[in-house]
Write an enzyme that holds these catalytic residues in place. Sequence first.
Site, PDB file in Angstrom:
ATOM      1  N   GLU A 132       1.352  -1.188   0.376  1.00 37.08           N
ATOM      2  CA  GLU A 132      -0.157  -0.191   0.277  1.00 37.08           C
ATOM      3  C   GLU A 132       0.990   1.211   0.313  1.00 37.08           C
ATOM      4  O   GLU A 132       0.489   2.171   0.546  1.00 37.08           O
ATOM      5  CB  GLU A 132      -1.167  -0.015   0.876  1.00 37.08           C
ATOM      6  CG  GLU A 132      -1.827  -1.218   0.999  1.00 37.08           C
ATOM      7  CD  GLU A 132      -2.391  -0.967   2.488  1.00 37.08           C
ATOM      8  OE1 GLU A 132      -2.410  -0.177   3.315  1.00 37.08           O
ATOM      9  OE2 GLU A 132      -3.402  -2.165   2.580  1.00 37.08           O
ATOM     10  N   GLU A 239      -6.344 -10.666  -1.171  1.00 39.40           N
ATOM     11  CA  GLU A 239      -6.720 -10.288  -0.719  1.00 39.40           C
ATOM     12  C   GLU A 239      -8.538 -10.463   0.002  1.00 39.40           C
ATOM     13  O   GLU A 239      -9.429  -9.165   0.007  1.00 39.40           O
ATOM     14  CB  GLU A 239      -6.734  -8.905   0.958  1.00 39.40           C
ATOM     15  CG  GLU A 239      -4.738  -8.819   1.117  1.00 39.40           C
ATOM     16  CD  GLU A 239      -5.070  -7.881   1.915  1.00 39.40           C
ATOM     17  OE1 GLU A 239      -5.629  -7.054   1.931  1.00 39.40           O
ATOM     18  OE2 GLU A 239      -3.220  -8.077   1.683  1.00 39.40           O
TER      19      GLU A 239
HETATM   20  O1  G3I Z   1      -4.624  -7.887  19.195  1.00 36.73           O
HETATM   21  C1  G3I Z   1      -5.772  -7.064  19.587  1.00 36.73           C
HETATM   22  C2  G3I Z   1      -5.909  -7.075  21.310  1.00 36.73           C
HETATM   23  O2  G3I Z   1      -5.515  -7.960  21.984  1.00 36.73           O
HETATM   24  C3  G3I Z   1      -7.044  -6.241  21.431  1.00 36.73           C
HETATM   25  O3  G3I Z   1      -7.771  -5.844  22.931  1.00 36.73           O
HETATM   26  C4  G3I Z   1      -7.473  -5.228  20.053  1.00 36.73           C
HETATM   27  C5  G3I Z   1      -8.464  -3.904  20.088  1.00 36.73           C
HETATM   28  O4  G3I Z   1      -8.420  -3.282  19.340  1.00 36.73           O
HETATM   29  O5  G3I Z   1      -7.121  -5.166  18.845  1.00 36.73           O
HETATM   30  C6  G3I Z   1      -6.051  -6.423  19.007  1.00 36.73           C
HETATM   31  O6  G3I Z   1      -5.392  -6.383  17.459  1.00 36.73           O
HETATM   32  C7  G3I Z   1      -6.312  -5.609  16.568  1.00 36.73           C
HETATM   33  C8  G3I Z   1      -6.123  -6.640  15.147  1.00 36.73           C
HETATM   34  O7  G3I Z   1      -6.925  -6.206  13.622  1.00 36.73           O
HETATM   35  C9  G3I Z   1      -6.448  -7.905  15.384  1.00 36.73           C
HETATM   36  O8  G3I Z   1      -7.256  -8.479  15.413  1.00 36.73           O
HETATM   37  C10 G3I Z   1      -6.367  -5.020  15.519  1.00 36.73           C
HETATM   38  O9  G3I Z   1      -7.253  -3.493  16.812  1.00 36.73           O
HETATM   39  C11 G3I Z   1      -6.960  -4.163  14.158  1.00 36.73           C
HETATM   40  O10 G3I Z   1      -6.803  -2.749  13.991  1.00 36.73           O
HETATM   41  C12 G3I Z   1      -6.288  -4.930  14.161  1.00 36.73           C
HETATM   42  O11 G3I Z   1      -6.669  -4.890  12.521  1.00 36.73           O
HETATM   43  C13 G3I Z   1      -6.334  -5.772  10.956  1.00 36.73           C
HETATM   44  C14 G3I Z   1      -6.031  -4.641  10.385  1.00 36.73           C
HETATM   45  O12 G3I Z   1      -5.323  -4.702   9.400  1.00 36.73           O
HETATM   46  C15 G3I Z   1      -4.771  -2.996  10.861  1.00 36.73           C
HETATM   47  O13 G3I Z   1      -4.817  -2.689   9.747  1.00 36.73           O
HETATM   48  C16 G3I Z   1      -7.274  -6.436  10.432  1.00 36.73           C
HETATM   49  O14 G3I Z   1      -6.831  -7.714  11.638  1.00 36.73           O
HETATM   50  C17 G3I Z   1      -6.411  -7.104   9.639  1.00 36.73           C
HETATM   51  O15 G3I Z   1      -7.255  -7.525   8.505  1.00 36.73           O
HETATM   52  C18 G3I Z   1      -6.377  -5.928   8.170  1.00 36.73           C
HETATM   53  O16 G3I Z   1      -5.213  -6.502   7.116  1.00 36.73           O
HETATM   54  C19 G3I Z   1      -4.915  -5.070   6.537  1.00 36.73           C
HETATM   55  C20 G3I Z   1      -4.146  -5.949   5.392  1.00 36.73           C
HETATM   56  O17 G3I Z   1      -2.541  -6.195   6.349  1.00 36.73           O
HETATM   57  C21 G3I Z   1      -3.818  -4.831   4.378  1.00 36.73           C
HETATM   58  N1  G3I Z   1      -4.593  -5.159   3.313  1.00 36.73           N
HETATM   59  C22 G3I Z   1      -5.904  -4.458   4.043  1.00 36.73           C
HETATM   60  C23 G3I Z   1      -6.734  -5.654   4.918  1.00 36.73           C
HETATM   61  C24 G3I Z   1      -7.894  -4.895   5.601  1.00 36.73           C
HETATM   62  O18 G3I Z   1      -7.334  -3.602   6.482  1.00 36.73           O
END
Ligand code: G3I
Length: 334
Positions: A132, A239
């Site tokens: 990105e 994705e």
């Molecule tokens: O693990 C923590 C947990 O400990 C905490 O309590 C909780 C509270 O918000 O957050 C948890 O972390 C989250 C993590 O996912 C695991 O579930 C983050 O907040 C959350 O922001 C994170 O989101 C991920 C996101 O990337 C981050 O920007 C998504 O799961 C994941 O699917 C997403 O993947 C991205 C690709 O890497 C790149 N392309 C876009 C795609 C979708 O956004």
Amino acid sequence: MIMGLKDYYKNYFPVGVAVNTHSIKGNEASLISKEFNSITPENAMKWAYIEPKQDIYNWKDADSIVAFAKKNHLRIRGHNLCWHEQNPSWLFVDKNGNQVSKDTLLQRLKAHIFRVVNRYKDAVYAWDVVNEAIDDDSTKFLRDSKWHEICGEDFIDSAFVYAHEADPKAQLFYNDYNAERPEKRERIYKLLKGLRAKGIPVTGVGSQAHWSIYEPKQDELETTIKEFASLGLKVQITELDLSIFPWEKSRRKKNPNENDEYSDQLKAKQAAQYKMIFDVFRKYRQYINGVTFWNVSDKDSWLNHYPVEGRKNYPLLFDSLLHRKAVYWNVAQW
Ligand code: G3I
């Protein structure tokens, strides 16, 4: 034998899915090994997870995902090595909190890439090296990230060079979203053409494919695949999900009257869109060497939290009980 997606597509391309430590256990684990032959760790290989504090490593989640893949003979796409999100807070500053120099940041990038790529060398066949980097604003080129601010454009070249040095056999991808929108496609194309011209070891381009029932249109998708392939690059869909809502970027609250019912009309639109995109993938199979869904089922899709927390979405082929949805057959049968 009960056929899974990987079997329907065995003469076309591997079919993968993004996983986390929950999805490799229990019912989801058996669904994954039945339906898919490739996985991508959804979060576990990102920098903030691997090295949350400087020199303190957390390999547990990534290692368990790799072990699961090995046990089930699944390919692994590594995700990702250089991104503007999910970086640890120490990465761009020194011990006094001052922004680091370009030299220091590139040294950190090199050390990180060598460490991660080497650890998973025998397991990961392809890496999303840079994720990105193109701006959402169509009047700009590269995104205004810490990487860009500190290193200029060089961080992209360097990331690919380091990854290639660390594992000359790995396929190395540039990965981005909205790649089928003409204005973004042209900027991604320009970036990749520049990398190729400089001899940077990029082998493929990932279209993330966070799409919806509204986009892309067939001609946009076909043009994108053909254009990227014309650079001599492999193309992967990295994705994939098909939201029932139009694409939005900024997080917001759910409106009180916002309807997230999965109506018959939406199901029909989604079925037509899934059919169209897989028709296109099969048509261009000579260029496409992988299609990966982002999450296993509608129960755990990241789109249930983003961009609207608590708005239910239904973007995948398996429902919240892990059953094949009707739309599954628009993909598996033709
Ligand atoms: O693990 C923590 C947990 O400990 C905490 O309590 C909780 C509270 O918000 O957050 C948890 O972390 C989250 C993590 O996912 C695991 O579930 C983050 O907040 C959350 O922001 C994170 O989101 C991920 C996101 O990337 C981050 O920007 C998504 O799961 C994941 O699917 C997403 O993947 C991205 C690709 O890497 C790149 N392309 C876009 C795609 C979708 O956004």
